[in-house]
Motif scaffolding. Sequence first.
Motif, mmCIF file in Angstrom:
data_model
loop_
_atom_site.group_PDB
_atom_site.id
_atom_site.type_symbol
_atom_site.label_atom_id
_atom_site.label_comp_id
_atom_site.label_asym_id
_atom_site.label_seq_id
_atom_site.Cartn_x
_atom_site.Cartn_y
_atom_site.Cartn_z
ATOM 1 N N LYS A 1 20.570 132.402 -55.810
ATOM 2 C CA LYS A 1 18.914 132.169 -56.294
ATOM 3 C C LYS A 1 18.242 131.032 -55.445
ATOM 4 O O LYS A 1 17.111 131.352 -55.364
ATOM 5 C CB LYS A 1 19.247 131.684 -57.620
ATOM 6 C CG LYS A 1 17.839 131.572 -58.470
ATOM 7 C CD LYS A 1 18.072 131.286 -59.968
ATOM 8 C CE LYS A 1 16.922 131.083 -60.701
ATOM 9 N NZ LYS A 1 16.935 130.813 -62.300
ATOM 10 N N HIS A 2 19.093 130.109 -55.252
ATOM 11 C CA HIS A 2 18.577 128.882 -54.406
ATOM 12 C C HIS A 2 18.744 129.249 -52.674
ATOM 13 O O HIS A 2 18.007 128.283 -52.220
ATOM 14 C CB HIS A 2 19.164 127.444 -54.733
ATOM 15 C CG HIS A 2 18.480 127.184 -56.103
ATOM 16 N ND1 HIS A 2 17.148 126.726 -56.563
ATOM 17 C CD2 HIS A 2 19.142 127.318 -57.551
ATOM 18 C CE1 HIS A 2 17.190 126.422 -57.934
ATOM 19 N NE2 HIS A 2 18.285 127.111 -58.261
ATOM 20 N N ALA B 1 6.989 122.789 -64.022
ATOM 21 C CA ALA B 1 7.735 123.527 -64.986
ATOM 22 C C ALA B 1 8.915 124.196 -64.331
ATOM 23 O O ALA B 1 9.925 124.162 -64.708
ATOM 24 C CB ALA B 1 6.584 124.546 -65.668
ATOM 25 N N LEU B 2 8.559 124.839 -63.018
ATOM 26 C CA LEU B 2 9.582 125.410 -62.413
ATOM 27 C C LEU B 2 10.596 124.569 -61.918
ATOM 28 O O LEU B 2 11.631 124.584 -62.091
ATOM 29 C CB LEU B 2 8.979 126.152 -61.028
ATOM 30 C CG LEU B 2 9.810 126.735 -60.127
ATOM 31 C CD1 LEU B 2 10.656 127.919 -61.033
ATOM 32 C CD2 LEU B 2 9.142 127.421 -58.907
ATOM 33 N N SER C 1 17.318 121.594 -64.732
ATOM 34 C CA SER C 1 18.044 121.687 -65.919
ATOM 35 C C SER C 1 19.277 122.714 -65.917
ATOM 36 O O SER C 1 20.243 122.599 -66.357
ATOM 37 C CB SER C 1 17.252 121.842 -67.167
ATOM 38 O OG SER C 1 16.687 123.324 -67.237
ATOM 39 N N GLU C 2 18.812 123.844 -65.018
ATOM 40 C CA GLU C 2 19.774 124.959 -65.003
ATOM 41 C C GLU C 2 20.724 124.623 -64.369
ATOM 42 O O GLU C 2 22.199 124.697 -64.600
ATOM 43 C CB GLU C 2 18.864 125.946 -64.383
ATOM 44 C CG GLU C 2 19.895 127.214 -63.998
ATOM 45 C CD GLU C 2 19.133 128.580 -63.583
ATOM 46 O OE1 GLU C 2 19.462 129.686 -63.901
ATOM 47 O OE2 GLU C 2 18.280 128.125 -62.683
ATOM 48 N N ASP D 1 2.322 124.247 -62.840
ATOM 49 C CA ASP D 1 3.188 125.402 -62.684
ATOM 50 C C ASP D 1 4.578 124.757 -61.865
ATOM 51 O O ASP D 1 5.508 125.068 -62.355
ATOM 52 C CB ASP D 1 2.336 126.270 -61.971
ATOM 53 C CG ASP D 1 1.334 127.096 -62.647
ATOM 54 O OD1 ASP D 1 1.363 126.551 -63.920
ATOM 55 O OD2 ASP D 1 0.472 127.590 -62.081
ATOM 56 N N ARG E 1 11.557 121.679 -63.294
ATOM 57 C CA ARG E 1 12.250 121.252 -64.470
ATOM 58 C C ARG E 1 13.261 121.954 -64.928
ATOM 59 O O ARG E 1 14.311 122.012 -65.245
ATOM 60 C CB ARG E 1 11.368 120.760 -65.567
ATOM 61 C CG ARG E 1 10.624 119.379 -65.407
ATOM 62 C CD ARG E 1 9.582 119.346 -66.461
ATOM 63 N NE ARG E 1 8.826 117.951 -66.050
ATOM 64 C CZ ARG E 1 7.492 117.831 -66.548
ATOM 65 N NH1 ARG E 1 6.663 118.927 -66.917
ATOM 66 N NH2 ARG E 1 6.723 116.625 -66.347
ATOM 67 N N TYR E 2 12.861 123.203 -64.748
ATOM 68 C CA TYR E 2 13.757 124.619 -65.212
ATOM 69 C C TYR E 2 14.943 124.677 -64.220
ATOM 70 O O TYR E 2 15.986 124.677 -64.620
ATOM 71 C CB TYR E 2 12.708 125.825 -65.482
ATOM 72 C CG TYR E 2 13.789 127.026 -65.798
ATOM 73 C CD1 TYR E 2 14.619 127.448 -66.777
ATOM 74 C CD2 TYR E 2 14.179 127.964 -64.475
ATOM 75 C CE1 TYR E 2 15.294 128.414 -67.044
ATOM 76 C CE2 TYR E 2 15.154 128.850 -64.656
ATOM 77 C CZ TYR E 2 15.714 129.215 -65.789
ATOM 78 O OH TYR E 2 16.399 130.400 -65.970
ATOM 79 N N GLN E 3 14.845 124.517 -63.125
ATOM 80 C CA GLN E 3 15.677 124.733 -62.239
ATOM 81 C C GLN E 3 16.546 123.563 -62.091
ATOM 82 O O GLN E 3 17.998 123.763 -61.961
ATOM 83 C CB GLN E 3 15.108 124.826 -60.640
ATOM 84 C CG GLN E 3 14.226 126.122 -60.263
ATOM 85 C CD GLN E 3 13.651 126.186 -58.892
ATOM 86 O OE1 GLN E 3 13.212 125.231 -58.409
ATOM 87 N NE2 GLN E 3 13.435 127.376 -58.603
#
Length: 559
Positions: free
Chosen positions: A314-315, A188-189, A195-196, A185, A191-193
């Motif tokens: 967001k961060h 995945a998070l 790539s964003e 989990d 990698r998404y952050q």
Amino acid sequence: MLHQIRVRDYAIIDEVELELDPGMTVLTGETGAGKSILVDALGMVLGDRADATAVRHGAERAEITATFDLSDMPEVARWLVEQDMDAEGECVVRRVISREGRSRAYVNGCSVTLPVLRTLGEMLVEIHGQHEHQTLTRPSVQRQLLDSYGGHDESCAAAREAFGNWESIRDRLTALQAANENREDRLALLRYQASEMEALGLQPGEVAELEAEYLKLSNVERLASAADEACQLVYEAESGSAQQLLARARQSLQTVVEVDPALAAAARLLEEAEIQAKEATDDLRRYLSDLDLDSGRQEQVANRLASIRDLSRKHGVDPEALDGKLQDLRGELDELENTALTLDATEKALTDAEKRYRSAAEALSRRRGGSAERMSEEITTAMHQLGMPGGRFQVSVTSPDADRFAAHGVDRVEFLVSANPGQPPGPLAKIASGGELSRISLAIQVIATSASGLPCLVFDEVDAGVGGGVAEIVGRRLRELGDEHQVLCVTHLPQVASQSHQHIRVTKLTDGKRTRTMLTPLGDEERVEELARMLGGVEITGTSRRHAREMLGLSKKRG
């Protein structure tokens, strides 16, 4: 050694100064005269906690100064050099306590913090209080006394360092194992952050450039209006422009320059001003020509800034810190993707750290075991001398749970005692009576401190609860300590006081309005009078004087 202590406006002391010699020094006097206050003052100047009650009533502040001769204390001298507080063989410690309870401390004139002062104090003086036997039943105190007696400083430090290393690696492994439980989990998070952020493509310095550009685009009409107005006023107005006025002024002066050449410089300056006005106008025309009135670009910049700010919120970081956040995400992502390797390496490191700790703890246990035997024998002998002929003392060193690691090792140190023949040794707190505990405590303090590397030992009424022949033996042991250390002893016992190398009488004086304390070094005849007082009470008789003289004579014969 402690060479001098000066106390001013502390407790009931207005001002006293005490110079100390090597060997054993005793302080005697009536109860309440201030003997123990001097010991308290010494503890205060070396880092004990201070409050407003330390200041004598009516005074603004209390001040205590202790001077130490470091000629036989090379380790302290080296420490002072390392702290940039060297004073060529001398150490002067001063503590000032205000009426409000605030305090300041100085070492050789340098201001120091309380922790630094305490560190220095622990290298200079060891103080044993009159209630020390009350802490003697604590396991931690018993372990510390054994380590002090055996000189286990290096072994204790090695075990402590090995434990700290093991504990750090253990905590690291625990964190890795916890992270590994939700690894997929989290991956995945991350990698998404990542790539964003990578899709955003933020460049170094881009935020500041965009904000400056947006400010310009949102005020483009004001900028154009101001620039156009400036052009008109400087050059382009049909009448009354700055250029026209400058030209008229120049021409006016040029008609009279031949009459007075002093006006030539002003005329030249006006001519230069005309040129500069023309150049400024050219710059303004180019600015107006280049000014971007495209509303589409303003919207594009606004959208770019909004995307950057949304991601920063967001961060939870400033927009300028987004690049650093991306590097953190990549680092955590790389670590998690290689968790299996990291876990294996950390588990191996923990195994190695555990072996090093066990080795250090076992070495410390062996040293403690050897010291425990010697300490048991010496304290048993001392108990016999202190009026407990059938008593037996035993220092027990066990490792009930060798897998329970601690900074002090894996040993449980316990003092066991048998007060009577045939009685098996039991825990000190359960077996010894109050009087026996006082005598055992005294024996432990004398034996443990005999191995101390500290040059100055202070005993504050540690002989309370003993008397007669036992008191004389206590005095002899303290005098023997005085042959190797400087010993300062507060006592009410003439048998102890008669053994000293130096005798100070403490007297409390009052005129009905204020009370002060006076210190008097005693000569031979004065010592006889003081010992006679301690022996006989209020009325000093010829018998008590003869007894006192005899006690002093016997002490001198023994050396």
